[in-house]
Design an enzyme around this catalytic site. Structure first.
Site, PDB file in Angstrom:
ATOM      1  N   ASN A  92      46.058  34.990  36.861  1.00 21.18           N
ATOM      2  CA  ASN A  92      46.050  35.882  38.032  1.00 21.18           C
ATOM      3  C   ASN A  92      47.176  35.496  38.984  1.00 21.18           C
ATOM      4  O   ASN A  92      47.510  34.312  39.149  1.00 21.18           O
ATOM      5  CB  ASN A  92      44.688  35.911  38.722  1.00 21.18           C
ATOM      6  CG  ASN A  92      44.170  34.562  39.148  1.00 21.18           C
ATOM      7  OD1 ASN A  92      44.442  33.549  38.517  1.00 21.18           O
ATOM      8  ND2 ASN A  92      43.416  34.525  40.229  1.00 21.18           N
ATOM      9  N   ILE A  93      47.773  36.511  39.581  1.00 18.99           N
ATOM     10  CA  ILE A  93      48.894  36.318  40.503  1.00 18.99           C
ATOM     11  C   ILE A  93      48.591  37.117  41.768  1.00 18.99           C
ATOM     12  O   ILE A  93      48.586  38.355  41.740  1.00 18.99           O
ATOM     13  CB  ILE A  93      50.225  36.765  39.866  1.00 18.99           C
ATOM     14  CG1 ILE A  93      50.465  36.006  38.549  1.00 18.99           C
ATOM     15  CG2 ILE A  93      51.393  36.543  40.840  1.00 18.99           C
ATOM     16  CD1 ILE A  93      51.631  36.515  37.722  1.00 18.99           C
ATOM     17  N   CYS A 137      45.182  40.705  38.028  1.00 15.22           N
ATOM     18  CA  CYS A 137      44.262  39.821  37.311  1.00 15.22           C
ATOM     19  C   CYS A 137      44.934  39.201  36.087  1.00 15.22           C
ATOM     20  O   CYS A 137      45.854  39.780  35.495  1.00 15.22           O
ATOM     21  CB  CYS A 137      43.054  40.605  36.814  1.00 15.22           C
ATOM     22  SG  CYS A 137      41.996  41.265  38.089  1.00 15.22           S
ATOM     23  N   GLU A 173      43.777  38.974  33.090  1.00 10.09           N
ATOM     24  CA  GLU A 173      43.618  39.784  31.875  1.00 10.09           C
ATOM     25  C   GLU A 173      44.727  40.819  31.775  1.00 10.09           C
ATOM     26  O   GLU A 173      45.296  41.049  30.707  1.00 10.09           O
ATOM     27  CB  GLU A 173      42.266  40.511  31.873  1.00 10.09           C
ATOM     28  CG  GLU A 173      41.060  39.588  31.870  1.00 10.09           C
ATOM     29  CD  GLU A 173      40.558  39.296  33.265  1.00 10.09           C
ATOM     30  OE1 GLU A 173      41.388  38.994  34.143  1.00 10.09           O
ATOM     31  OE2 GLU A 173      39.348  39.367  33.484  1.00 10.09           O
ATOM     32  N   CYS A 192      36.953  42.220  35.180  1.00 12.47           N
ATOM     33  CA  CYS A 192      36.665  43.275  36.159  1.00 12.47           C
ATOM     34  C   CYS A 192      36.820  44.656  35.511  1.00 12.47           C
ATOM     35  O   CYS A 192      37.407  44.807  34.440  1.00 12.47           O
ATOM     36  CB  CYS A 192      37.579  43.138  37.382  1.00 12.47           C
ATOM     37  SG  CYS A 192      39.221  43.854  37.166  1.00 12.47           S
TER      38      CYS A 192
HETATM   39  N1  THU Z   1      40.516  38.062  38.920  1.00 10.69           N
HETATM   40  C1  THU Z   1      40.997  37.994  37.647  1.00 10.69           C
HETATM   41  O1  THU Z   1      42.058  37.408  37.399  1.00 10.69           O
HETATM   42  N2  THU Z   1      40.297  38.605  36.667  1.00 10.69           N
HETATM   43  C2  THU Z   1      39.139  39.293  36.853  1.00 10.69           C
HETATM   44  O2  THU Z   1      38.594  39.854  35.911  1.00 10.69           O
HETATM   45  C3  THU Z   1      38.527  39.362  38.180  1.00 10.69           C
HETATM   46  C4  THU Z   1      39.315  38.754  39.290  1.00 10.69           C
HETATM   47  C5  THU Z   1      41.278  37.413  39.989  1.00 10.69           C
HETATM   48  C6  THU Z   1      41.904  38.350  40.979  1.00 10.69           C
HETATM   49  C7  THU Z   1      41.987  37.474  42.213  1.00 10.69           C
HETATM   50  O3  THU Z   1      43.186  36.712  42.147  1.00 10.69           O
HETATM   51  C8  THU Z   1      40.825  36.533  42.082  1.00 10.69           C
HETATM   52  O4  THU Z   1      40.412  36.579  40.728  1.00 10.69           O
HETATM   53  C9  THU Z   1      39.658  36.851  42.983  1.00 10.69           C
HETATM   54  O5  THU Z   1      39.272  38.168  42.856  1.00 10.69           O
END
Ligand code: THU
Length: 139
Positions: free
Chosen positions: A46-47, A57, A59, A90
């Site tokens: 995630n960035i 995200c 993914e 998500c």
């Molecule tokens: N996030 C993900 O990388 N994948 C997900 O499926 C849900 C949320 C990240 C986005 C954000 O940087 C952090 O988690 C909190 O929401």
């Protein structure tokens, strides 16, 4: 079924990618990896962004990296975070995955090593499609 060795490689890559997560706002680091039909693995983290809606995200970074490299047929996606139960992708990421690989296996994991396996169809029944399917062909 997902071969045990390949499953381990996917989880390893997702864990490794998680280390490069940029998450100064949530402090929630996520790693992901996808397996292509050709057997290649692409990973992502995630960035986040000061403009929070610009955050992406883990993914989607993994999925879009694979697609940009010419791989649209993804057979499995692994996602890892430091959560009590294996982390679930998500809704937005589920829809993006459904665009390319509606039958993808999804391997959810936590950093403690607990895993849960599902199919994308279970996680996102009735994904949005365009053009809209004809009446009765939506499922
Ligand atoms: N996030 C993900 O990388 N994948 C997900 O499926 C849900 C949320 C990240 C986005 C954000 O940087 C952090 O988690 C909190 O929401």
């Amino acid at each position: 079924m997902l071969d045990e060795t390949v499953q381990q490689q996917l989880l390893d890559q997702a864990r490794r990618a998680r280390e490069t997560a940029y998450a100064p706002y949530s402090n929630f680091k996520v790693g992901a990896a996808v397996l292509t039909a050709a057997g290649e693995i692409f990973s992502g983290c995630n960035i986040e962004n000061a403009s929070l809606g610009a955050t992406i995200c883990a993914e989607r970074v993994a999925i879009l990296t694979a697609v940009a490299a010419g791989h649209r047929d993804l057979t499995a996606l692994a996602v890892v975070a430091d959560t009590p139960d294996p982390v679930a992708p998500c809704g937005l990421c589920r829809q993006v995955l459904a665009e390319f690989s509606p039958d993808c296996r999804v391997l959810m994991a936590n950093t403690a090593g607990r895993i849960r396996l599902a199919n994308l169809k279970e996680l996102l029944p009735l994904a949005f499609r365009w053009p809209p399917p004809k009446s009765g062909e939506g499922g």
